[in-house]
Scaffold this motif. Structure first.
Motif, PDB file in Angstrom:
ATOM      1  N   MET A 167      40.652  46.552  28.650  1.00  0.00           N
ATOM      2  CA  MET A 167      40.117  45.582  29.617  1.00  0.00           C
ATOM      3  C   MET A 167      41.031  44.378  29.786  1.00  0.00           C
ATOM      4  N   ARG A 203      41.144  44.442  33.862  1.00  0.00           N
ATOM      5  CA  ARG A 203      40.173  43.690  34.657  1.00  0.00           C
ATOM      6  C   ARG A 203      40.770  42.374  35.148  1.00  0.00           C
ATOM      7  N   THR A 214      34.198  35.740  29.013  1.00  0.00           N
ATOM      8  CA  THR A 214      34.509  36.721  30.060  1.00  0.00           C
ATOM      9  C   THR A 214      34.719  38.109  29.463  1.00  0.00           C
ATOM     10  N   ALA A 253      32.416  41.350  30.064  1.00  0.00           N
ATOM     11  CA  ALA A 253      33.058  42.555  30.595  1.00  0.00           C
ATOM     12  C   ALA A 253      32.748  43.766  29.732  1.00  0.00           C
ATOM     13  N   SER A 275      33.603  48.018  36.909  1.00  0.00           N
ATOM     14  CA  SER A 275      33.614  47.336  35.618  1.00  0.00           C
ATOM     15  C   SER A 275      34.865  47.657  34.813  1.00  0.00           C
TER      16      SER A 275
END
Length: 507
Positions: free
Chosen positions: A307, A311, A400, A404, A484
């Motif tokens: 991630m 992301r 964050t 996530a 996501s």
């Protein structure tokens, strides 16, 4: 020689002399640079250097999807993830026409230019200054007043030495803001892609439920009319006719709300597409919903640590942390003195046409230092604010990542739930259809009453509506899971194309 030729010669002389002055200015600047080169090379940037904080992420998500593919779903291009040609067409159109996305692109271009503005403080500033003055002495103070002219032209250079690295920290922060603008653009792209796909499938679900309701209303209207006919023939009572009327009206009353919802969802989709009247073909869309392959059959979600690089919201949060960290250095540099160097080199004369041939050379070199002595604690307070802002940015970064991680988990759980729900709901629909067929035969043969038939039809109607909603939920869960995981970001080629398009518009 006429006046035009004279003016041309003077102009040529002026241009040549300007070049000479320019060379002299650069010569002066070279001297200045050499004089302070050692100080600048040895200079350091005060404040902490950025290091990515360690985040104790779990090694795996709470649940694992079937992993038959070698690709992480978040790394799959959106055109390879959304297999429905109708969805691809809508997404491509939205990426070109969506107004909010264009605004985000504009902010990215502005952020790139702001980097140039901030970096300019790292280098000397060169300029050209020209002055002209005409004066005459007073007749009171001078018995022979004379008229005098003075003309001068000089190249200038100024530079604030970045001994403590304040400007370098500002440059570091501004570049992080630029990277954050890229991440925000990618986040906007991901959101737009998922919103278009979600609104599209939500619209199709409502259209499908509306069509089911229309078919049910038509069927129950025929049954009501049949019941009236059978009552006239003395086969059934008036109570059964009223029951058929109630069932007909119960199905009919669902149409206004569904009709409003399908229009509303279509309008939401058109807003994303950036058009007032985009043609949406219902029949083709419903057909592809049941016959076409909508998503890849299998994919893997990877591990949580991916991630950090996939992301855009996590990457943007890290860039905000870099900005806050650099601002600590900027605030700390305020405790130290500022050093400025300015210089000029030019000529001075009393006749304009001889200004570049004059022997009256003028030059100056000035160095200045300003240091804080008393400011009632303002600098210390600003430094404390910067440190606390850095702490807040770190907490926001960790928050964050935490959100996530659980967003991926929730999307996986939603996908699993929808798969199980579809299987169970399909079995319920099949059972309801069998129940309805049997109840219809028994009713027509006079074995059972109309109540049994109406109950069976009501169960089938509700089961079909719920099946449409459950199928929609599975599609939305797939979209949410892809989003996501950070799927759908722009490639470097697409990012460069945005810059090229902005340059073309400027030209």
């Amino acid at each position: 020689m006429n006046k035009v030729q004279i003016y041309r010669r003077r102009l040529a002389s002026v241009m040549v002399s300007i070049l000479r002055v320019k060379e002299a200015v650069f010569g002066l600047a070279k001297i200045v640079l050499l004089a302070i080169a050692a100080a600048v090379v040895s200079a350091c940037s005060v404040g902490p250097d950025y290091q990515r904080p360690d985040v104790a992420l779990p090694e795996q998500y709470n649940q694992e999807l079937v992993q038959e593919s070698t690709d992480n779903a978040g790394l799959i291009d959106w055109q390879a993830f959304y297999l429905d040609p109708n969805v691809r067409q809508l997404i491509s159109h939205a990426l070109e026409q969506n107004l909010d996305l264009k605004s985000v692109k504009s902010r990215l271009i502005a952020a790139r230019s702001q980097v140039t503005v901030t970096d300019a403080a790292l280098y000397p500033e060169f300029g050209l200054a020209a002055n002209a003055e005409r004066s005459v002495d007073s007749g009171i103070t001078s018995s022979e007043p004379t008229l005098g002219n003075e003309f001068d032209i000089a190249g200038t250079v100024s530079w604030e030495l970045d001994i403590w690295g304040a400007n370098r920290r500002r440059s570091e922060a501004e570049y992080a803001n630029f990277l954050s603008a890229q991440d925000r653009l990618n986040l906007a792209v991901i959101s737009l892609i998922s919103d278009v796909a979600s609104r599209y499938y939500e619209w199709l679900d409502i259209e499908q439920r509306y069509q089911i309701s229309v078919n049910t209303v038509q069927l129950r209207k025929k049954e009501r009319d049949l019941a009236r006919l059978r009552k006239q023939n003395g086969v059934i009572s008036g109570l059964q006719v009223k029951q058929a009327e109630v069932e007909y009206q119960s199905a009919k009353v669902t149409l206004p709300d569904l009709d409003f919802e399908r229009q509303q969802k279509a309008n939401q989709l058109k807003i994303l597409l950036g058009e007032y009247d985009y043609p949406l073909k219902v029949d083709d869309a419903l057909q592809s919903l049941t016959s076409a392959e909508l998503f890849p059959r299998t994919f893997k979600v990877g591990v949580p640590s991916q991630m950090l690089s996939q992301r855009p919201d996590v990457k943007a949060a890290e860039q905000a942390l870099i900005v806050a960290n650099a601002n600590v250095g900027v605030a700390k540099s305020a405790f130290f003195p500022n050093i400025n160097i300015t210089g000029s080199y030019g000529t001075e004369t009393d006749e304009l046409d001889k200004i570049f041939d004059s022997q009256g050379v003028t030059w100056s070199l000035l160095g200045g230092i300003t240091a804080p002595i008393f400011n009632a604690g303002s600098i210390s307070a600003q430094y404390d604010i910067a440190k606390e802002s850095s702490k807040q940015a770190l907490l926001a970064y960790r928050s964050t990542i935490l959100n996530a991680y659980f967003e991926v988990n929730d999307a996986m759980n939603s996908f699993r739930r929808s798969e199980l729900a579809i299987e169970a709901q399909q079995e319920l629909v099949e059972a309801s259809r069998g129940y309805t067929r049997l109840a219809m035969l028994r009713y027509r043969n006079g074995v059972s009453s109309s109540l049994d038939l109406m109950d069976a039809q009501r169960s089938l109607f509700n089961a079909e509506l719920t099946l449409s909603e459950v199928r929609r939920d599975k599609l939305l869960a797939m979209i949410k899971l892809y989003r996501s995981l950070g799927g759908g970001v722009l490639t470097q080629k697409e990012m460069r194309q945005i810059y090229d398009e902005s340059t073309a518009i400027e030209d």
